[in-house]
Design a protein around this motif. Structure first.
Motif, PDB file in Angstrom:
ATOM      1  N   UNK A  35      30.534 -41.594  65.331  1.00  0.00           N
ATOM      2  CA  UNK A  35      30.143 -42.673  64.453  1.00  0.00           C
ATOM      3  C   UNK A  35      30.921 -42.535  63.159  1.00  0.00           C
ATOM      4  N   UNK A  36      31.284 -43.647  62.543  1.00  0.00           N
ATOM      5  CA  UNK A  36      32.043 -43.589  61.298  1.00  0.00           C
ATOM      6  C   UNK A  36      31.289 -42.829  60.229  1.00  0.00           C
ATOM      7  N   UNK A  65      25.302 -47.105  56.152  1.00  0.00           N
ATOM      8  CA  UNK A  65      25.298 -47.494  57.548  1.00  0.00           C
ATOM      9  C   UNK A  65      23.890 -47.528  58.109  1.00  0.00           C
ATOM     10  N   UNK A  66      23.034 -46.594  57.657  1.00  0.00           N
ATOM     11  CA  UNK A  66      21.669 -46.531  58.175  1.00  0.00           C
ATOM     12  C   UNK A  66      20.858 -47.756  57.778  1.00  0.00           C
ATOM     13  N   UNK A  67      20.966 -48.159  56.505  1.00  0.00           N
ATOM     14  CA  UNK A  67      20.181 -49.304  56.063  1.00  0.00           C
ATOM     15  C   UNK A  67      20.673 -50.605  56.681  1.00  0.00           C
ATOM     16  N   UNK A 111      28.697 -51.978  63.412  1.00  0.00           N
ATOM     17  CA  UNK A 111      27.366 -51.407  63.575  1.00  0.00           C
ATOM     18  C   UNK A 111      26.668 -51.933  64.828  1.00  0.00           C
ATOM     19  N   UNK A 112      26.851 -53.212  65.108  1.00  0.00           N
ATOM     20  CA  UNK A 112      26.259 -53.762  66.323  1.00  0.00           C
ATOM     21  C   UNK A 112      26.795 -53.045  67.558  1.00  0.00           C
ATOM     22  N   UNK A 142      38.777 -49.840  64.783  1.00  0.00           N
ATOM     23  CA  UNK A 142      38.425 -51.248  64.865  1.00  0.00           C
ATOM     24  C   UNK A 142      37.194 -51.383  65.764  1.00  0.00           C
ATOM     25  N   UNK A 143      36.575 -52.554  65.775  1.00  0.00           N
ATOM     26  CA  UNK A 143      35.503 -52.764  66.754  1.00  0.00           C
ATOM     27  C   UNK A 143      35.958 -52.496  68.186  1.00  0.00           C
TER      28      UNK A 143
END
Length: 346
Positions: A35-36, A65-67, A111-112, A142-143
């Protein structure tokens, strides 16, 4: 006397940082999906994409990222018609959410995908223009990189169909196709290689990561034979050399004692006499590793037994009295002091 350039235990020169196949295997096996995070501080000038980041229109945020992940998990775009454009009809709250970049450099699409929320990811892919889909996070992922790591094949397909770049490299220098080849994501590889025009695919197949490895090298190193076939079908250069020692995919296959890969590469026309930077051919490596079966395959394919490496050694010089290997060479009628060379210990 056989040099350690091509011996069983050490096939590389002392002054090279590559210590052999085991180091390659540990390198490629150690790179797991991550994870980034915000702690990446590598030399940015090394990354060709650093000047090409496309997030200038996005607002940097103290949101973590968490929020933002919580927002992703509770977010729904089901009431947004596909034809609706962000600029025309999205609410201000939706605009803020969709244009936020976290401290780790992630967009809501990153994130998705990280949360494997296919529905939200697919909706965002349709909503965003291609330039936004190519935004890289702080790890230069990238995604498409993330979707490939997680083997989200439908997301990969949608991103490729939307025209995202296959050439962008992450912090390891890997394109998304490198990731697929390394981790054996056959379906992802198929989607990335079949949905793209050959003129756009060739540069990706030739791209080397920061360790000098092209996609075919990674597939060969990990024994992903189906992926190797896909890459060959799409025109991958069978003889491309990796950047540290000059090995081709055939050299790697020989070192791994991977008979299937050796046969596959030879049948597709790989250069049986390709030389590493130190002059070792695949036959040098097979003989140095005392692999008579693969040495025989190489000889049957026309390997030149008399080629010399930088230590002025032929493959025969590395046989070390192995009768099975010596029998492959046309010297069994030579006698020294009345004794046949075959069977003698050197």
């Amino acid at each position: 006397m056989a040099s350690k350039d091509c011996s069983k235990d050490d096939l590389l020169e002392d002054n090279r940082t590559d210590s052999g196949i085991d180091s390659y295997r540990s390198i490629v096996k150690s790179v797991e999906p991550r994870e980034p995070s915000s702690d990446f501080a590598g030399p940015r000038e090394k990354f060709s994409t650093v000047e090409e980041r496309l997030d200038s229109a996005y607002s940097s945020s103290s949101i973590t990222g968490e929020s933002l992940s919580e927002l992703v998990e509770g977010c729904t775009l089901s009431n947004v018609p596909e034809e609706r454009t962000r600029s025309a009809e999205l609410s201000e709250q939706e605009e803020d959410l969709l244009t936020t970049i976290t401290e780790e450099g992630d967009t809501i699409l990153h994130l998705a995908i990280i949360h494997e929320n296919d529905f939200i990811a697919q909706q965002l892919i349709q909503l965003f223009p291609k330039e936004v889909l190519d935004i890289q996070n702080n790890l230069y992922q990238t995604p498409l990189h993330l979707a490939t790591y997680l083997n989200l094949t439908d997301v990969v397909k949608s991103l490729v169909e939307k025209g995202v770049s296959l050439e962008l490299q992450d912090q390891e220098g890997n394109t998304a196709l490198h990731v697929a080849c390394q981790h054996g994501q056959t379906e992802c590889t198929t989607k990335m290689t079949t949905e793209v025009a050959p003129s756009k695919l060739v540069p990706v197949l030739e791209t080397q990561n920061w360790r000098g490895l092209a996609c075919l090298h990674l597939a060969a190193l990990n024994g992903h034979h189906q992926i190797m076939k896909l890459l060959m079908k799409k025109g991958a250069d069978l003889n491309i050399q990796e950047g540290t020692s000059g090995k081709t995919a055939l050299h790697f296959a020989v070192e791994l004692h991977d008979i299937t890969s050796v046969k596959l590469l030879l049948s597709r026309g790989a250069n049986v006499d390709a030389a590493m930077f130190n002059g070792c051919t695949p036959l040098h490596l097979a003989v140095g590793r005392q692999d008579a079966t693969i040495a025989n395959l190489l000889c049957q394919a026309g390997a030149d037994m008399m080629l010399r490496n930088m230590e002025d050694e032929t493959a025969l010089d590395l046989a070390n009295g192995n009768d099975d290997i010596l029998a492959l060479f046309p010297f069994d009628d030579i006698q020294i002091s009345g004794r046949s060379v075959v069977g003698m210990k050197f």
